[in-house]
Structure formats: structure tokens, C-alpha cells
Design a protein around this motif. Structure first.
Motif, PDB file in Angstrom:
ATOM      1  N   VAL A  70      22.337  54.115   0.242  1.00 30.43           N
ATOM      2  CA  VAL A  70      21.948  54.578  -1.287  1.00 30.43           C
ATOM      3  C   VAL A  70      23.271  54.421  -2.104  1.00 30.43           C
ATOM      4  N   ASP A  79      13.507  60.153   2.792  1.00 30.10           N
ATOM      5  CA  ASP A  79      12.993  59.086   3.492  1.00 30.10           C
ATOM      6  C   ASP A  79      11.874  59.406   4.440  1.00 30.10           C
ATOM      7  N   THR A 123      23.830  51.253  -5.011  1.00 27.32           N
ATOM      8  CA  THR A 123      23.490  51.724  -6.373  1.00 27.32           C
ATOM      9  C   THR A 123      24.921  52.244  -7.050  1.00 27.32           C
ATOM     10  N   SER A 132      15.282  52.840  -3.644  1.00 26.33           N
ATOM     11  CA  SER A 132      16.356  51.938  -3.048  1.00 26.33           C
ATOM     12  C   SER A 132      15.733  51.278  -2.045  1.00 26.33           C
ATOM     13  N   ILE A 143      13.462  56.117  -0.212  1.00 23.57           N
ATOM     14  CA  ILE A 143      13.972  54.910   0.611  1.00 23.57           C
ATOM     15  C   ILE A 143      12.556  54.772   1.675  1.00 23.57           C
ATOM     16  N   THR A 183      18.087  62.065  -1.863  1.00 26.88           N
ATOM     17  CA  THR A 183      17.259  61.035  -1.175  1.00 26.88           C
ATOM     18  C   THR A 183      16.316  61.614  -0.257  1.00 26.88           C
ATOM     19  N   ILE A 221      15.653  59.783  -5.022  1.00 25.83           N
ATOM     20  CA  ILE A 221      15.762  58.356  -4.713  1.00 25.83           C
ATOM     21  C   ILE A 221      15.094  58.244  -3.270  1.00 25.83           C
ATOM     22  N   ASP A 277      23.049  45.091  -7.516  1.00 22.38           N
ATOM     23  CA  ASP A 277      23.313  46.326  -6.990  1.00 22.38           C
ATOM     24  C   ASP A 277      24.071  47.034  -7.831  1.00 22.38           C
ATOM     25  N   TYR A 286      21.442  57.904   3.259  1.00 20.07           N
ATOM     26  CA  TYR A 286      22.524  58.236   2.183  1.00 20.07           C
ATOM     27  C   TYR A 286      23.294  57.164   2.297  1.00 20.07           C
ATOM     28  N   HIS A 339      14.267  47.095  -6.183  1.00 18.45           N
ATOM     29  CA  HIS A 339      15.582  47.942  -5.970  1.00 18.45           C
ATOM     30  C   HIS A 339      16.121  48.719  -7.388  1.00 18.45           C
ATOM     31  N   GLN A 340      16.190  49.822  -7.409  1.00 16.80           N
ATOM     32  CA  GLN A 340      16.484  50.529  -8.421  1.00 16.80           C
ATOM     33  C   GLN A 340      15.578  50.738  -9.586  1.00 16.80           C
TER      34      GLN A 340
END
Length: 500
Positions: free
Chosen positions: A108, A121, A112, A274, A191, A119, A189, A380, A105, A214-215
């Protein structure tokens, strides 16, 4: 297993200078008693010794070594810690389930501009999910399954339809045990390595023209398209898929099923990658000891400041031109029929910080370098389409060059949006001409609408010849965008009082 080394530069910002990965899969080396096998110990120690060799080439101020699910779940974790300490000198800190989720978390929200999201992962032996709102962690959970354990649902690398159905049923049941996941309708999101591979494959399939992961944003249909494509491949062809790492080929289908099932559970607004994950979260925690807070106040502003430092831009000029640009923007919006809005000013303001930064590389081809650097560098706080808009405005040279830059991305923007980006770019270029010598010669101006167009009277504190030359030369681009003539008149600052 991964080693990452960060360097704090003179300007203050931090840069990743080393990133070494080793495929260990220690989860596969836990025996029936949930203890690490001799082979597992050997892989662990050998990898850490290799990392130590790399570490030895740097003068580090701090070193943190953390372990996740496999070591956390091992019954002989004390023996593991002692062995690592004895053989390598590293002190391992075993993360709890909550800590592991928290670090994801933290990575992220500090990389961003997302205010709310969920999130996910996926590790080898666990899957962490969190929900944050207003950038604050609200919920966190660690599921006791990961890429390596979920792979057991499939008899072969390429699964049968029935096996995928059974895995989805299992996952949906697991996710439904957390009421806070249900129909949140926020971004999901991703990860970690599996999320990166999913994005890389999607970009390869689409022949995506921008660099960077990224993003990057995907929809449910995009995830399903990748899944369908992989399911149709043979065992041998799977290892040749562009964007798919060979060490993840045997686990990619289970992990994509996790993303797809979670996306459906939360009715996600989108899937966003992310590139910053657990290790970055651990790093941000160390950094927070200096800052006094876990959360960076403004992620995008920090990224813009990093660009200013990296490309040796002039803060005094930036602030002066930004003031002129804001006044021009407001008065043109007020005195013409252009539909310019506060969100357009925000884009213009960002672009004013980094206008023509490509001159750092080569002044003759400054526009080209500016566009390429901004369009293809991770910033970012900006999604890919936002990054592209920034690049188009900050690199504006003329309509022809603008059309060359935007051509590969024409489908990304409506005709109206392309026209607006061009008008904002021409305004910014003109404003920078008013400070061509970086002396802040033009202190103020007035703008009046006449039968002949726009009369712009500029009040100067010093000789304005270079500024007048550049402004007269470049005003045609703004005139085309506004579809009206601009008449310039430069005057001494003292004359302003007389006119008033």
C-alpha cells in the motif's frame, strides 16, 4: 493461488508481464486433524506444476514462493513442504502472521501517496489489519478468521438478517479487542480479491466512466448500497452480478460485512482500494535489497517518470517548459486577480511532465490520446479524481474540446473548479508553444500589466519564428481564461541588458 512475473525494462522500471490465478481454496481441504487431505495435496501439486510450466518460458533471475494462513495453520506443514519440493522443485516459505500483515502494508505505502491509514486483507483463513502513520508501520495484527471460515455464519448463500447481525456482532467484538483501531478516522484501505469485487460492483452500479480500480474511493453509504443490493437477489441472480467473480459469489457477503464493520469501528474517512497486495509486498521486499530501503521515496514521481519513459518524452524540454510555466504562473497570479494557489501549481507541474504525451500514438489526435491515456491508466499516487484533473490539464487543446472531455464528469467538479482547470490547461499549452521546436529558444521573459492587457516580452537566444507563430496562434485560449489581451514581443537576448 497466484503466479506473478515481473520484467525489469531497459529504462529501469518494472512491469508485470504475467498474472495467473487458480482457485484452490485449500482451507476447505483441511480435515478434522487440521491436516491437508489427499485431494488438497492433489490440487496444490497440480496447480504448482501448472505454474512451473509457465515459469519455464521465462529466464528468471529470482523466484520466491510463499504460503499463508492455510499452510501456516496445517499440522502437517512439513510434509506439505517436502512434497512440493519433491514434485515441483519449489521451496515454499511459510509467512508468519506478522509477515503477512507487513507485506500488505508495504504494498500500500509503495503504490499510493497515503501517509496514514488502516489496511485490511481478507484471505481464506485469516484477516490481516495494519495501521501506518507517516508511511511507517505502527501496528499489525492477524485475525484467525477469513472469507471461508466466516461463511459458516450463514446457513445459505443469501443470509437472513439475523445471521448478518450475528456476524457483525462477532466482528465488532473481535475488532474492539485492538484499541488502536477505535475511531482512528483515517482511510480504510482494502486489499485482495474481495475488495476488488466490492469496487467492481460499485462501479457497475454507478456506470462509472473511468477505467481502473487502484485507489478508487468509496464511502460507508456506497458499501451499504452494494450490500443491500446483493441481499435482495436470488441465489441464481447472485452469480450474474456484474463485477462479481463467480468464484467469490458465495463468500462476498461475509467479506463485505467485514469491510462495513471495520469501517464503522475506525470511523473511516473513506474506503480506498489497493490493487497491490501481499504478492506485491513480497516483490517490493526483494526490490528493496537493491534500493537499500523498504519505502520508495516518492511513489507519484516514480509513476510520472514511468510515463516519461513509456511515451518517449523529452526531459530537457520538460524542465525548460516547466521553468517558464512556473514563472508565468507566479507572475500572472501576482499581477491579476486570479485565485491561484500552491496546490494549483502542484497540479500544473505534474501536467507539465506529461503534456500531450498522446502524440506518441498519433500527433494529429494527440489531445484525445493524451486525455484517454492519463484518465484511464493507473497512476500510483493519484486518486481517480486527481488522475482526471491531470488528464484534463495535460490534454488541453481548446475550450470546446475541454468541455467534451469533462462532460461525463461534470458533477465531479464545481463550476469554479472547471474554470480553473481550463485556465491551467491553457497556460500549459501556451508555455509549450514557447518551445515549439524543442531548442529552448525562449530563455526568459518579462510580464507587465498595461491599459491594453498583459505585455509579454520574450528574450530569445536563436531565431524565434516557429515559437512566435505558435504562441500568437495559441494565446487566444489563455486570453479567454484570463479575460484580458496578451501582447507578445520577441527580442534577442542581448536586448534584455539594454532594456535593463
Amino acid at each position: 493461488m497466484r503466479l506473478v512475473i515481473y520484467l525489469q525494462e531497459k529504462a529501469g522500471h518494472l512491469r508485470e508481464v504475467e498474472n495467473v490465478k487458480a482457485v484452490a481454496r485449500l482451507r476447505n481441504h483441511l480435515n478434522t486433524d487440521n491436516q491437508l487431505t489427499e485431494q488438497g495435496f492433489e490440487i496444490l501439486i497440480r496447480t504448482l506444476k501448472s505454474f512451473k510450466e509457465v515459469v519455464g518460458t521465462y529466464s528468471l533471475t529470482e523466484l520466491v514462493c510463499v504460503a499463508t494462513a492455510t499452510i501456516r495453520q496445517a499440522n502437517d506443514q512439513e510434509a506439505i513442504l517436502q512434497s512440493v519440493q519433491k514434485e515441483t522443485g519449489f521451496s515454499i516459505r511459510i509467512l508468519s502472521e506478522k509477515e503477512e500483515a507487513f507485506y500488505g502494508y508495504l504494498a500500500v505505502v509503495n503504490s499510493t501517496s497515503l501517509e496514514e491509514g488502516i489496511t485490511v486483507d481478507i484471505g481464506g483463513g485469516s484477516t490481516e489489519v495494519t495501521y501506518f502513520k507517516n508511511r511507517q508501520l505502527v501496528e499489525a495484527h492477524s485475525f484467525p478468521f477469513g472469507a471461508l471460515t466466516l461463511r459458516t455464519f450463514f446457513k445459505d448463500i443469501i443470509p437472513q438478517e439475523k445471521e448478518i447481525f450475528e456476524l457483525r456482532h462477532f466482528l465488532m467484538k473481535q475488532f474492539s479487542s485492538l484499541p488502536w483501531l477505535f475511531q482512528k478516522q483515517v482511510p480504510l484501505i482494502g486489499i485482495g480479491g474481495s475488495a476488488r469485487n466490492l469496487v467492481q460492483m460499485d462501479q457497475a452500479m454507478k456506470k462509472y466512466p473511468l477505467a481502473g480500480l487502484h485507489q478508487y474511493k468509496m464511502r460507508s453509504s456506497d458499501i451499504q448500497a452494494v450490500m443491500t443490493y446483493l441481499n435482495g437477489l436470488s441465489y441464481n441472480d447472485l452469480w450474474k452480478v456484474e463485477g462479481l467473480s463467480s468464484d467469490r459469489a458465495d463468500i462476498i457477503l461475509p467479506t463485505i460485512t467485514v469491510f462495513s464493520s471495520l469501517y464503522e469501528t475506525i470511523q473511516a474517512e473513506s474506503f480506498i482500494l489497493s490493487r497491490k497486495g501481499l504478492r506485491d509486498g513480497v516483490f517490493y521486499e526483494q526490490l528493496s535489497k537493491e534500493l537499500g530501503t523498504y519505502l520508495f521515496p516518492n511513489v507519484l514521481e516514480d509513476s510520472i517518470q514511468e510515463l516519461i519513459n513509456d511515451y518517449d518524452l523529452h526531459p530537457k524540454q520538460i524542465l525548460h517548459v516547466q521553468t517558464l510555466t512556473r514563472k508565468l504562473f507566479n507572475q500572472i497570479e501576482e499581477k491579476t486577480d486570479l485565485d491561484w494557489y500552491p496546490v494549483d501549481w502542484q497540479l500544473l507541474k505534474r501536467a507539465s511532465y506529461v503534456f500531450n504525451l498522446g502524440k506518441y500514438i498519433d500527433s494529429e489526435s494527440s489531445s484525445q490520446h493524451t486525455f484517454y491515456l492519463l484518465a484511464n491508466r493507473t497512476i500510483d499516487g493519484l486518486l481517480h479524481n486527481e488522475r482526471l484533473e491531470l488528464a484534463l490539464v495535460a490534454s488541453f487543446k481548446n475550450k470546446t474540446v475541454f468541455n467534451q472531455y469533462i462532460h461525463p464528469y461534470k458533477d465531479w467538479f464545481s463550476k469554479q473548479r472547471r474554470k480553473k482547470l481550463r485556465s491551467l490547461g491553457s497556460l500549459l499549452k501556451f508555455a509549450y508553444c514557447l518551445d515549439a521546436t524543442k531548442r529552448q529558444v525562449v530563455e526568459d521573459f518579462t510580464l507587465e500589466v498595461t491599459d491594453k492587457g498583459l505585455d509579454l516580452t520574450l528574450f530569445c537566444t536563436q531565431d524565434w519564428m516557429p515559437e512566435e507563430y505558435q504562441a500568437e496562434k495559441q494565446k487566444k485560449h489563455l486570453e479567454k481564461a484570463l479575460k484580458t489581451a496578451i501582447n507578445l514581443q520577441f527580442k534577442r537576448k542581448e536586448e534584455e541588458k539594454t532594456l535593463m
